[in-house]
Design a protein around this motif. Structure first.
Motif, PDB file in Angstrom:
ATOM      1  N   ASP A  97      14.845  35.318   5.277  1.00 32.81           N
ATOM      2  CA  ASP A  97      14.704  35.544   3.949  1.00 32.81           C
ATOM      3  C   ASP A  97      14.669  36.977   3.444  1.00 32.81           C
ATOM      4  O   ASP A  97      15.243  37.438   2.547  1.00 32.81           O
TER       5      ASP A  97
ATOM      6  N   ALA B 237      18.171  38.742   4.071  1.00 32.99           N
ATOM      7  CA  ALA B 237      18.890  38.406   3.126  1.00 32.99           C
ATOM      8  C   ALA B 237      18.378  39.136   1.805  1.00 32.99           C
ATOM      9  O   ALA B 237      19.174  39.837   0.955  1.00 32.99           O
ATOM     10  N   ARG B 238      17.271  39.351   1.514  1.00 34.55           N
ATOM     11  CA  ARG B 238      16.656  40.126   0.402  1.00 34.55           C
ATOM     12  C   ARG B 238      16.802  41.512   0.553  1.00 34.55           C
ATOM     13  O   ARG B 238      17.231  42.182  -0.409  1.00 34.55           O
TER      14      ARG B 238
ATOM     15  N   ASN C 233      22.240  40.344  12.473  1.00 32.94           N
ATOM     16  CA  ASN C 233      22.138  39.676  11.335  1.00 32.94           C
ATOM     17  C   ASN C 233      22.265  40.470  10.088  1.00 32.94           C
ATOM     18  O   ASN C 233      22.908  40.265   9.114  1.00 32.94           O
TER      19      ASN C 233
ATOM     20  N   LEU D  80      25.348  40.762   7.085  1.00 33.69           N
ATOM     21  CA  LEU D  80      25.224  40.852   5.598  1.00 33.69           C
ATOM     22  C   LEU D  80      25.953  42.267   5.175  1.00 33.69           C
ATOM     23  O   LEU D  80      26.671  41.925   4.211  1.00 33.69           O
TER      24      LEU D  80
END
Length: 259
Positions: free
Chosen positions: A70, A73-74, A118, A122
């Motif tokens: 999380d 992603a933020r 990761n 993104l």
């Protein structure tokens, strides 16, 4: 040399200290706007305030734990407009295979290995959509000069070297350059702590740690800023044909240097 970086937007992970903070200094001097990401918000705020004042740039602080999906992603969403990503966060423990338990191994790789991979996944997608960018992975020379007493780090760094070369071998098709740096010993706070522990064990006095550095090239570890300056150059269009390669900065150790 003008690196043509003024106004570029740079995200640096592990930016609260060490190589990350040195990279922030280097990019700030080139007139870049910065995103600093790490868990220690207090240290990053102090660094950000100094860089804003000294260089009249924009600096945004991101308090994140890059082990958490999380948070990753933020961070990627908050830094969706970056031109340059510096993957730098990592804290892999030393020890032989019988000393590093599975939980510690996975905890370390969640940050240094999967954190790099990761976040790159993104960020790469956004860079591709916007027309290009640069990704620099700060890996570590243990990935090429293997150390059984740093087995978790050697294996993780070797994986990131392969990741960097694989992705960077084709990334220019998307106008994205992917490059790695393998520092050897660097005189960061973490390095000094490790040297003091070794000096206490080997010499009976942690304050004698500098004696253990006498066998290094030039009798010292690399300066963090030497790594940060290379990052700035590699991120610039002065190095525009560079992708899919690893630059080793260890004073010649991995090439067989000896005192």
């Amino acid at each position: 040399m003008d690196l043509h970086l003024r106004g570029k937007r740079v995200l640096i992970t592990g930016a609260s200290k060490g190589i990350g903070a040195a990279a922030a200094e280097a990019f700030a001097e080139e007139g870049c706007h910065l995103g600093l990401a790490a868990r220690n918000v207090e240290q990053m705020n102090a660094l950000a305030e100094r860089l804003r004042s000294n260089h009249q740039i924009g600096v945004k602080v991101h308090g994140v734990d890059l082990r958490k999906p999380d948070d990753l992603a933020r961070l990627a969403a908050d830094a969706a407009d970056i031109d340059i990503l510096i993957n730098n966060a990592g804290d892999i423990p030393g020890g032989s295979i019988d000393k590093v338990e599975e939980a510690a191994w996975r905890h370390a790789w969640d940050l240094k290995v999967f954190g790099f991979i990761n976040l790159t996944r993104l960020v790469y997608a956004g860079m591709k959509a916007r027309g290009g960018g640069v990704i620099i992975n700060d890996i570590g020379a243990a990935g090429e000069k293997f150390d059984a007493n740093y087995i978790c780090g050697s294996a993780g760094n070797a994986a990131l070297m392969a990741f960097t070369r694989s992705l960077g071998s084709k990334s220019l098709a998307d106008n994205i350059r992917v490059v790695g740096i393998n520092p050897g010993p660097v005189g960061t706070e973490r390095h000094v702590t490790l040297m003091k522990t070794r000096a206490k064990h080997q010499l009976g006095d942690e304050n004698r740690y500098r004696e253990l550095q006498q066998g290094l090239p030039l009798g010292r570890p690399a300066h963090a800023r030497e790594i940060g300056d290379l990052m700035a150059y590699l991120a610039s269009d002065r190095s525009g044909y560079t992708s899919g390669v690893i630059f080793t900065v260890d004073g010649g150790i991995s090439a067989g240097w000896s005192n």
